[in-house]
Design an enzyme around this catalytic site. Structure first.
Site, PDB file in Angstrom:
ATOM      1  N   GLU A 172     -59.094  16.713  28.899  1.00 35.56           N
ATOM      2  CA  GLU A 172     -59.537  17.099  27.549  1.00 35.56           C
ATOM      3  C   GLU A 172     -61.006  16.691  27.381  1.00 35.56           C
ATOM      4  OE1 GLU A 172     -58.595  18.772  24.630  1.00 35.56           O
ATOM      5  OE2 GLU A 172     -60.688  18.153  24.316  1.00 35.56           O
ATOM      6  N   LYS A 173     -61.855  17.694  27.189  1.00 38.21           N
ATOM      7  CA  LYS A 173     -63.304  17.463  27.190  1.00 38.21           C
ATOM      8  C   LYS A 173     -63.828  16.693  25.986  1.00 38.21           C
ATOM      9  CE  LYS A 173     -64.379  22.078  25.288  1.00 38.21           C
ATOM     10  NZ  LYS A 173     -63.124  22.827  25.474  1.00 38.21           N
ATOM     11  N   HIS A 174     -63.031  16.497  24.951  1.00 37.93           N
ATOM     12  CA  HIS A 174     -63.512  15.810  23.752  1.00 37.93           C
ATOM     13  C   HIS A 174     -63.313  14.298  23.762  1.00 37.93           C
ATOM     14  CE1 HIS A 174     -63.270  19.921  22.086  1.00 37.93           C
ATOM     15  NE2 HIS A 174     -64.322  19.518  21.411  1.00 37.93           N
ATOM     16  N   HIS A 184     -68.358  19.281  27.946  1.00 36.87           N
ATOM     17  CA  HIS A 184     -68.310  19.766  26.570  1.00 36.87           C
ATOM     18  C   HIS A 184     -69.597  20.534  26.295  1.00 36.87           C
ATOM     19  CE1 HIS A 184     -68.551  19.855  22.209  1.00 36.87           C
ATOM     20  NE2 HIS A 184     -67.234  19.725  22.217  1.00 36.87           N
ATOM     21  N   CYS A 193     -66.964  15.973  17.264  1.00 30.65           N
ATOM     22  CA  CYS A 193     -67.399  17.319  17.643  1.00 30.65           C
ATOM     23  C   CYS A 193     -67.565  18.096  16.344  1.00 30.65           C
ATOM     24  CB  CYS A 193     -66.351  18.007  18.530  1.00 30.65           C
ATOM     25  SG  CYS A 193     -66.663  19.770  18.740  1.00 30.65           S
ATOM     26  N   HIS A 239     -72.004  24.426  18.709  1.00 31.96           N
ATOM     27  CA  HIS A 239     -70.883  23.596  19.182  1.00 31.96           C
ATOM     28  C   HIS A 239     -71.429  22.410  19.985  1.00 31.96           C
ATOM     29  CE1 HIS A 239     -66.858  23.494  21.647  1.00 31.96           C
ATOM     30  NE2 HIS A 239     -66.983  22.450  20.842  1.00 31.96           N
TER      31      HIS A 239
HETATM   32 FE   FE2 Z   1     -65.846  20.702  20.665  1.00 33.69          FE
END
Ligand code: FE2
Length: 131
Positions: free
Chosen positions: A16-18, A46, A116, A52
């Site tokens: 999970e990139k976050h 990310h 984010c 974004h």
């Molecule tokens: Fe994001």
């Protein structure tokens, strides 16, 4: 009404990139300075675009058996390609990576929280013991 903690998402940073990745020694000597690096997207990048991006990372230390957590630092990433020429045409992008220097007098847990701009708040934690 939700408890605030319910808005903090967590997952495995490898998938999970976050999720903030906290890198520091597992064990330190009381009173000795050590570095703590916090990044996102170590395994899966990310995005860092005007639309974004990661706005900030906050780092906290919760000493063992303490009622309270202490904020270690708050790091803002303010440039994401904004420009008078349009989105993503700017000359500079801040990468979401920071290194803090700290010392502790007790064992405890470091908590990192990242925001984010479109996917909300994400947390991770790392235990620190004393040598
Ligand atoms: Fe994001």
């Amino acid at each position: 009404m939700k408890d605030f903690g319910q808005m903090l998402q967590s997952a495995d940073w490898k998938t999970e990139k976050h999720v903030p990745v906290i890198e520091c020694p597992d064990q330190v000597k009381a009173g000795d300075l050590f570095s703590v690096k916090v990044t996102l997207g170590k395994e899966i990048a990310h995005p860092n675009t005007t639309e974004h991006h990661i706005r900030w990372i906050s780092l906290y230390f919760h000493p063992e058996n303490d009622k309270f957590a202490y904020q270690v630092g708050h790091f803002s990433f303010a440039a994401h390609g904004e420009s008078a020429d349009g989105a993503n045409k700017g000359p500079v992008y801040t990468n979401h990576e920071v290194t803090a220097s700290l010392k502790v007098g007790k064992p405890g847990v470091l908590y990192a929280v990242a925001l984010c701009n479109i996917h909300g708040l994400w947390q991770s934690a790392k235990e620190i013991s004393l040598a």
